[in-house]
Enzyme design. Structure first.
Site, PDB file in Angstrom:
ATOM      1  CG  ASP A 113      46.569  30.054  30.120  1.00  0.00           C
ATOM      2  OD1 ASP A 113      45.843  29.725  29.171  1.00  0.00           O
ATOM      3  OD2 ASP A 113      46.108  30.518  31.184  1.00  0.00           O
ATOM      4  CG  HIS A 133      39.577  37.647  30.390  1.00  0.00           C
ATOM      5  ND1 HIS A 133      38.968  37.519  31.616  1.00  0.00           N
ATOM      6  CD2 HIS A 133      40.898  37.371  30.583  1.00  0.00           C
ATOM      7  CE1 HIS A 133      39.873  37.176  32.522  1.00  0.00           C
ATOM      8  NE2 HIS A 133      41.041  37.084  31.927  1.00  0.00           N
ATOM      9  NE  ARG A 184      45.804  48.543  32.241  1.00  0.00           N
ATOM     10  CZ  ARG A 184      45.647  47.243  32.020  1.00  0.00           C
ATOM     11  NH1 ARG A 184      46.142  46.375  32.882  1.00  0.00           N
ATOM     12  NH2 ARG A 184      45.009  46.807  30.935  1.00  0.00           N
ATOM     13  CD  GLU A 201      42.068  32.912  34.145  1.00  0.00           C
ATOM     14  OE1 GLU A 201      42.308  34.081  34.506  1.00  0.00           O
ATOM     15  OE2 GLU A 201      42.860  32.241  33.434  1.00  0.00           O
ATOM     16  CD  GLU A 257      42.425  29.626  30.236  1.00  0.00           C
ATOM     17  OE1 GLU A 257      43.271  29.113  29.475  1.00  0.00           O
ATOM     18  OE2 GLU A 257      42.715  30.355  31.193  1.00  0.00           O
ATOM     19  CG  ASP A 288      44.722  28.936  34.123  1.00  0.00           C
ATOM     20  OD1 ASP A 288      45.426  28.199  34.832  1.00  0.00           O
ATOM     21  OD2 ASP A 288      45.051  30.072  33.793  1.00  0.00           O
ATOM     22  NE  ARG A 302      41.250  35.747  38.724  1.00  0.00           N
ATOM     23  CZ  ARG A 302      41.543  35.592  37.451  1.00  0.00           C
ATOM     24  NH1 ARG A 302      42.741  35.928  37.012  1.00  0.00           N
ATOM     25  NH2 ARG A 302      40.652  35.100  36.607  1.00  0.00           N
ATOM     26  CD  GLN A 337      46.854  36.380  38.184  1.00  0.00           C
ATOM     27  OE1 GLN A 337      45.826  35.814  38.547  1.00  0.00           O
ATOM     28  NE2 GLN A 337      47.028  36.793  36.940  1.00  0.00           N
ATOM     29  CE1 TYR A 377      49.157  41.064  36.755  1.00  0.00           C
ATOM     30  CE2 TYR A 377      49.613  41.912  38.934  1.00  0.00           C
ATOM     31  CZ  TYR A 377      48.934  42.005  37.737  1.00  0.00           C
ATOM     32  OH  TYR A 377      48.039  43.014  37.523  1.00  0.00           O
ATOM     33  CE  LYS A 383      46.327  32.957  35.876  1.00  0.00           C
ATOM     34  NZ  LYS A 383      44.995  32.843  35.264  1.00  0.00           N
ATOM     35  CB  THR A 405      45.876  23.850  34.605  1.00  0.00           C
ATOM     36  OG1 THR A 405      46.609  24.992  35.061  1.00  0.00           O
ATOM     37  CG2 THR A 405      45.086  24.216  33.368  1.00  0.00           C
ATOM     38  CB  THR A 407      39.530  34.028  30.762  1.00  0.00           C
ATOM     39  OG1 THR A 407      40.379  33.677  31.845  1.00  0.00           O
ATOM     40  CG2 THR A 407      38.092  34.035  31.237  1.00  0.00           C
ATOM     41  CD  GLU A 467      36.124  38.455  32.617  1.00  0.00           C
ATOM     42  OE1 GLU A 467      35.847  39.118  31.594  1.00  0.00           O
ATOM     43  OE2 GLU A 467      36.494  37.267  32.572  1.00  0.00           O
TER      44      GLU A 467
END
Length: 409
Positions: free
Chosen positions: A118, A125, A134, A191, A193, A225, A229, A232, A236, A245, A249, A338, A352
């Site tokens: 993926d 995105h 961030r 997501e 995709e 997908d 969250r 993750q 991650y 994840k 899927t 995404t 989002e």
């Protein structure tokens, strides 16, 4: 002009002769067969080939893999034969009995997966997530515009549209908590995709360049997908997506062949960072695709992501995936990441759309969502330009959330 057909097609169908996507279906006997969607019918390919005196060896099922492995020349020849069977009245008596109503069959995952990768190809995105997590820094990481970022997923968790998705459990740590807890994901997301199915393999130690894309990739489908969250976010760092994840899927059941997408090809966005030669598609065939996606939550459209805006194309992704000598296998599958556009109504994930829970998404029934609740159903569809001004469809990828299963933590 597109050839006319003796098949009675619904007015404005997205599954006319300009499309002819492949799938795998079963009838009452449960035997899986390779099929092609024509309007609201499914053609049993092996049976049609036998009835017309053609070679059915690659079409006997129970997956598309033998056809995928045969290569581009065979794919083109079969598409040409299909068009002939469905337009030449001389074939009608032999072919028509092999057409079955779509509503009378069960659709299955159409191929046996090899590896699954993926990617993270949408600049919008990636920038949105960077702004969320961030704040006050550059939203894109320094490598993002130099290479298509991706991760190796779990091929065994690829499921066909309509398969229920059980809410995953795992470790999650809320902000300010000193230690993680075990339990069901509280931030389950989608997501939207687009996926690409590899047919022709490549040997280990070789590379597939930008010009080799159409020789190795058979076709395209839709992907959801699903993403936990909170799982993750805890796991991650420092490696990447894992249990957040790998639980499921979902894929649409129809694989639209690349040949059907010639009219959808478009130039990718202008790149503002020079690319290394193996990714520079300025002089190579460009494989941006003008696909219009739509995401519905519980029957209400919540987003319309535009695939044409993705920074990295599927050809660049394949070139990067193999540049280190990694081999391709028949049935390998990779997804775009995404698909999100520049506007709020074009974002392809709930994180989002609801801005990480700060701006709950309002639904027509008066309810709101930040992330998915048990019982929610998500449906992703898409269309693309086809031959002679037509539009072609990809079917749908549908999934409903079931409660987490009980178990020890």
């Amino acid at each position: 002009m597109t050839s006319s057909t003796w098949v009675d097609l619904p007015e404005g169908t997205l599954f006319g002769l300009a499309n002819l996507p492949y799938g795998v279906f079963s009838r009452e006997d449960g035997r899986r067969r390779v099929g092609v969607r024509v309007g609201d019918l499914v053609l049993d390919l092996a049976a049609a080939a036998r009835a017309t005196g053609a070679d059915a060896a690659l079409l006997e099922g129970p997956t598309l893999n033998p056809l995928l492995a045969a290569g581009r020349a065979h794919w083109s020849a079969l598409r040409s034969a299909l068009t002939g069977w469905l337009t030449d009245a001389a074939h009608r008596a032999a072919v028509e009995p092999q057409l079955h109503p779509l509503a009378s069959v069960t659709l299955h995952l159409p191929f046996e997966p090899g590896d699954y990768v993926d990617f993270y190809a949408s600049e919008h995105h990636a920038a949105n997530l960077g702004a969320l997590f961030r704040p006050g820094t550059e939203p894109l990481t320094p490598n993002w515009k130099h290479l298509p970022i991706g991760y190796h997923g779990r091929a065994g968790s690829l499921v066909v549209s309509g398969t229920p998705v059980v809410r995953p459990c795992g470790q999650r740590r809320a902000p300010g908590e000193p230690a993680p807890r075990f339990g069901p994901s509280l931030r389950l997301d989608i997501e939207a995709e687009v996926g690409f199915l590899v047919g022709t393999p490549s040997p280990q130690g070789s590379r597939v360049g930008l010009t080799g894309f159409a020789d190795h990739v058979f076709g395209v489908c839709l992907v959801n997908d699903w993403s936990a969250r909170d799982l993750q976010a805890w796991e991650y760092v420092p490696l990447g997506p894992f249990l957040g994840k790998s639980f499921a899927t979902s894929l649409s059941p129809w694989i639209v062949p690349l040949e059907a997408l010639e009219q959808a090809r478009t130039a990718p966005p202008v790149r503002d960072v020079p690319l290394l030669p193996y990714l520079d598609d300025g002089a190579a065939p460009q494989w941006g695709l003008d696909l219009s996606l739509e995401v519905a939550l519980n029957g209400s459209t919540v987003s319309r992501p535009p695939f044409a805006g993705l920074y990295w194309t599927a050809a660049q992704q394949l070139a990067h995936m193999t540049v280190n000598g990694a081999p391709l296998r028949t049935g390998d599958f990779y997804a775009s990441g995404t698909v999100s556009g520049p506007d709020p109504e074009t974002r392809g994930s709930l994180i989002e759309l609801a801005w990480n829970g700060e701006r709950p998404l309002e639904l027509p029934d008066g309810s709101t969502r930040t992330f998915l609740e048990d019982g929610d159903e998500v449906v992703i569809t898409a269309t693309a330009p086809g031959a002679d001004g037509s539009r072609i469809g990809f079917g749908e990828v549908r999934g409903r959330i079931l409660p987490a299963t009980a178990g020890e933590g």
